[in-house]
Motif scaffolding. Structure first.
Motif, PDB file in Angstrom:
ATOM      1  N   ASN A   3     -21.638  25.895  19.589  1.00 26.81           N
ATOM      2  CA  ASN A   3     -22.394  25.301  18.494  1.00 26.81           C
ATOM      3  C   ASN A   3     -23.805  24.998  18.986  1.00 26.81           C
ATOM      4  O   ASN A   3     -23.993  24.218  19.921  1.00 26.81           O
ATOM      5  CB  ASN A   3     -21.710  24.014  18.024  1.00 26.81           C
ATOM      6  CG  ASN A   3     -22.338  23.464  16.760  1.00 26.81           C
ATOM      7  OD1 ASN A   3     -23.337  23.981  16.282  1.00 26.81           O
ATOM      8  ND2 ASN A   3     -21.744  22.414  16.220  1.00 26.81           N
ATOM      9  N   PHE A   4     -24.799  25.638  18.374  1.00 28.09           N
ATOM     10  CA  PHE A   4     -26.179  25.457  18.800  1.00 28.09           C
ATOM     11  C   PHE A   4     -26.939  24.456  17.926  1.00 28.09           C
ATOM     12  O   PHE A   4     -28.158  24.393  17.979  1.00 28.09           O
ATOM     13  CB  PHE A   4     -26.914  26.803  18.790  1.00 28.09           C
ATOM     14  CG  PHE A   4     -26.450  27.725  19.870  1.00 28.09           C
ATOM     15  CD1 PHE A   4     -26.874  27.552  21.182  1.00 28.09           C
ATOM     16  CD2 PHE A   4     -25.575  28.759  19.588  1.00 28.09           C
ATOM     17  CE1 PHE A   4     -26.440  28.399  22.185  1.00 28.09           C
ATOM     18  CE2 PHE A   4     -25.140  29.610  20.587  1.00 28.09           C
ATOM     19  CZ  PHE A   4     -25.573  29.432  21.895  1.00 28.09           C
ATOM     20  N   ARG A   5     -26.216  23.694  17.143  1.00 32.17           N
ATOM     21  CA  ARG A   5     -26.879  22.741  16.259  1.00 32.17           C
ATOM     22  C   ARG A   5     -26.048  21.474  16.159  1.00 32.17           C
ATOM     23  O   ARG A   5     -24.828  21.529  16.011  1.00 32.17           O
ATOM     24  CB  ARG A   5     -27.058  23.358  14.873  1.00 32.17           C
ATOM     25  CG  ARG A   5     -27.664  22.432  13.840  1.00 32.17           C
ATOM     26  CD  ARG A   5     -28.112  23.219  12.617  1.00 32.17           C
ATOM     27  NE  ARG A   5     -28.271  22.332  11.476  1.00 32.17           N
ATOM     28  CZ  ARG A   5     -27.401  22.245  10.479  1.00 32.17           C
ATOM     29  NH1 ARG A   5     -26.319  22.994  10.490  1.00 32.17           N
ATOM     30  NH2 ARG A   5     -27.612  21.420   9.484  1.00 32.17           N
ATOM     31  N   LEU A   6     -26.729  20.342  16.263  1.00 30.35           N
ATOM     32  CA  LEU A   6     -26.053  19.051  16.175  1.00 30.35           C
ATOM     33  C   LEU A   6     -26.104  18.544  14.741  1.00 30.35           C
ATOM     34  O   LEU A   6     -27.177  18.408  14.155  1.00 30.35           O
ATOM     35  CB  LEU A   6     -26.742  18.037  17.093  1.00 30.35           C
ATOM     36  CG  LEU A   6     -26.254  16.591  16.981  1.00 30.35           C
ATOM     37  CD1 LEU A   6     -24.825  16.476  17.498  1.00 30.35           C
ATOM     38  CD2 LEU A   6     -27.175  15.648  17.738  1.00 30.35           C
ATOM     39  N   PRO A 224     -30.851   7.862   7.135  1.00 28.49           N
ATOM     40  CA  PRO A 224     -31.413   8.533   8.314  1.00 28.49           C
ATOM     41  C   PRO A 224     -32.201   9.809   8.011  1.00 28.49           C
ATOM     42  O   PRO A 224     -31.900  10.884   8.549  1.00 28.49           O
ATOM     43  CB  PRO A 224     -30.166   8.832   9.149  1.00 28.49           C
ATOM     44  CG  PRO A 224     -29.101   9.077   8.133  1.00 28.49           C
ATOM     45  CD  PRO A 224     -29.392   8.110   7.012  1.00 28.49           C
ATOM     46  N   ALA A 225     -33.235   9.710   7.198  1.00 27.38           N
ATOM     47  CA  ALA A 225     -34.082  10.874   6.923  1.00 27.38           C
ATOM     48  C   ALA A 225     -34.715  11.399   8.211  1.00 27.38           C
ATOM     49  O   ALA A 225     -34.798  12.618   8.431  1.00 27.38           O
ATOM     50  CB  ALA A 225     -35.166  10.498   5.913  1.00 27.38           C
ATOM     51  N   TYR A 226     -35.158  10.479   9.052  1.00 27.71           N
ATOM     52  CA  TYR A 226     -35.800  10.860  10.317  1.00 27.71           C
ATOM     53  C   TYR A 226     -34.841  11.675  11.186  1.00 27.71           C
ATOM     54  O   TYR A 226     -35.189  12.751  11.688  1.00 27.71           O
ATOM     55  CB  TYR A 226     -36.248   9.593  11.050  1.00 27.71           C
ATOM     56  CG  TYR A 226     -36.883   9.839  12.399  1.00 27.71           C
ATOM     57  CD1 TYR A 226     -38.235  10.165  12.502  1.00 27.71           C
ATOM     58  CD2 TYR A 226     -36.136   9.735  13.572  1.00 27.71           C
ATOM     59  CE1 TYR A 226     -38.823  10.385  13.737  1.00 27.71           C
ATOM     60  CE2 TYR A 226     -36.714   9.952  14.811  1.00 27.71           C
ATOM     61  CZ  TYR A 226     -38.060  10.280  14.887  1.00 27.71           C
ATOM     62  OH  TYR A 226     -38.638  10.506  16.110  1.00 27.71           O
ATOM     63  N   GLU A 227     -33.625  11.191  11.333  1.00 25.70           N
ATOM     64  CA  GLU A 227     -32.655  11.859  12.198  1.00 25.70           C
ATOM     65  C   GLU A 227     -32.220  13.211  11.631  1.00 25.70           C
ATOM     66  O   GLU A 227     -31.944  14.151  12.390  1.00 25.70           O
ATOM     67  CB  GLU A 227     -31.432  10.962  12.402  1.00 25.70           C
ATOM     68  CG  GLU A 227     -31.708   9.711  13.223  1.00 25.70           C
ATOM     69  CD  GLU A 227     -32.286   8.564  12.413  1.00 25.70           C
ATOM     70  OE1 GLU A 227     -32.431   7.468  12.967  1.00 25.70           O
ATOM     71  OE2 GLU A 227     -32.598   8.765  11.212  1.00 25.70           O
ATOM     72  N   LEU A 228     -32.152  13.310  10.312  1.00 22.80           N
ATOM     73  CA  LEU A 228     -31.752  14.583   9.705  1.00 22.80           C
ATOM     74  C   LEU A 228     -32.737  15.698  10.044  1.00 22.80           C
ATOM     75  O   LEU A 228     -32.344  16.849  10.252  1.00 22.80           O
ATOM     76  CB  LEU A 228     -31.635  14.428   8.184  1.00 22.80           C
ATOM     77  CG  LEU A 228     -30.397  13.675   7.696  1.00 22.80           C
ATOM     78  CD1 LEU A 228     -30.526  13.332   6.217  1.00 22.80           C
ATOM     79  CD2 LEU A 228     -29.124  14.496   7.944  1.00 22.80           C
ATOM     80  N   ASP A 231     -33.211  15.414  14.560  1.00 20.22           N
ATOM     81  CA  ASP A 231     -32.032  15.649  15.402  1.00 20.22           C
ATOM     82  C   ASP A 231     -31.074  16.702  14.849  1.00 20.22           C
ATOM     83  O   ASP A 231     -30.355  17.336  15.620  1.00 20.22           O
ATOM     84  CB  ASP A 231     -31.263  14.338  15.602  1.00 20.22           C
ATOM     85  CG  ASP A 231     -32.066  13.327  16.399  1.00 20.22           C
ATOM     86  OD1 ASP A 231     -32.589  13.704  17.456  1.00 20.22           O
ATOM     87  OD2 ASP A 231     -32.183  12.173  15.953  1.00 20.22           O
ATOM     88  N   ASP A 232     -31.045  16.854  13.528  1.00 21.04           N
ATOM     89  CA  ASP A 232     -30.141  17.829  12.921  1.00 21.04           C
ATOM     90  C   ASP A 232     -30.849  19.178  12.775  1.00 21.04           C
ATOM     91  O   ASP A 232     -30.483  20.159  13.427  1.00 21.04           O
ATOM     92  CB  ASP A 232     -29.662  17.289  11.571  1.00 21.04           C
ATOM     93  CG  ASP A 232     -28.668  18.205  10.871  1.00 21.04           C
ATOM     94  OD1 ASP A 232     -28.573  19.385  11.247  1.00 21.04           O
ATOM     95  OD2 ASP A 232     -27.992  17.747   9.934  1.00 21.04           O
TER      96      ASP A 232
END
Length: 326
Positions: A3-6, A224-228, A231-232
């Protein structure tokens, strides 16, 4: 498969946003992106009555003016490069005529005062923890209006400073509006003009501030707009050419998570039906007078009426007039 995406789960709001809620949105340009989608779907959302604001101090100052019922006067304006400006407001309010500038500011102010008084939700999007204060009196400005840098002190807020400003606002706001709930987000826009390291420091201050407050007050929540985005999605292909602002794909991704986790379940079911009406209104026919297009208009006039009858809070009068040719 590797998996290359968190990805990560987004917690649903304990008290979801409803179509019948009144919403006031303040903060960065990212607040406008999400706010415009809420307005597009006919939520009662008022966006940035002061214009775009970034730091916690300027945002709290703006909200205090709504609680105070402040009316701006010429004493609140200054002239720079043949334009009149307000230190509290975005440059979209600026102009050559001070009376017109004040009229625009106070019209927005009146709307904000009413909306906050009755608001079910206040959505605050913090952009940066850097403030710019006038060297003449230490007043924190909302916008520098291209005034020379020598006129300002630049400061990175400490978490206690940011927490104190917002904490005081929360107490005052909850006293005035017993039902309002507050949803915090942090803008994923990367303010690299401050520097890459400095931008990360700034976001860290905002993170610590918001989570301290959310843990303290029952009526505060975090989305969590920032994390989406950071980080995502975590890829420059989800940014515009400036590599600073999230692009349409990224904003849609955040919007999808917002609707999935922040809206009342029954209202989620309404969105596709409202979207269909909006798309139909945007349709540009090859032959406007043709029988096929007239049938199209009649069909969507009927669908719009039905939707309004089922859900009287939906303000679709503009769309209905379009389909009825009025």
């Amino acid at each position: 498969m590797t998996n290359f995406r968190l990805t990560f789960p987004v917690s649903p709001l304990a008290t979801p946003v409803r179509y019948t809620d009144k919403i006031l949105m303040v903060g960065s340009c990212f607040a406008e992106e999400i706010g415009e989608r809420l307005q597009q779907y006919h939520f009662d959302a008022l966006i940035n009555p002061h214009g775009i604001l970034y730091n916690p101090i300027s945002i709290t100052q703006a909200l205090h003016t709504y609680l105070d019922g402040k009316k701006y006067t010429t004493d609140d304006l200054f002239r720079q490069n043949d334009l009149w400006h307000s230190w509290d407001h975005h440059s979209r309010f600026s102009g050559v005529n001070p009376e017109e500038v004040l009229s625009g500011i106070n019209t927005a102010q009146e709307s904000a005062i009413r909306q906050l008084e009755e608001a079910d939700w206040l959505i605050i999007t913090l952009g940066a923890a850097f403030t710019y204060s006038l060297t003449s009196n230490n007043y924190v400005v909302g916008n520098c209006h291209k005034v020379p840098a020598a006129s300002f002190y630049k400061k990175l807020l400490s978490p206690p400073d940011a927490i104190s400003a917002l904490d005081n606002l929360m107490h005052r706001l909850f006293f005035r509006n017993r039902k309002v709930k507050i949803l915090f987000t942090i803008s994923p826009v990367r303010y690299i003009r401050d520097g890459v390291v400095e931008n990360n420091l700034s976001k860290a201050v905002l993170m610590q501030t918001v989570h301290h407050l959310v843990n303290k007050f029952d009526r505060l929540f975090y989305f969590p707009a920032y994390e989406l985005v950071i980080d995502d999605l975590r890829d420059y292909r989800f940014y515009k050419e400036d590599l600073v602002h999230p692009n349409e794909q990224a904003i849609n991704y955040v919007w999808d998570h917002f609707t999935a986790n922040c809206l009342e379940e029954s209202d989620k079911q309404l969105l596709p039906r409202v979207a269909e009406i909006i798309r139909a209104m945007q349709h540009r026919p090859f032959n406007p007078d043709g029988a096929q297009h007239q049938q199209f208009l009649q069909t969507y006039a009927r669908k719009t009426k039905q939707l309004m009858e089922e859900h009287p809070f939906l303000r679709l009068e503009k769309e209905l007039k379009h389909f009825e040719g009025r």
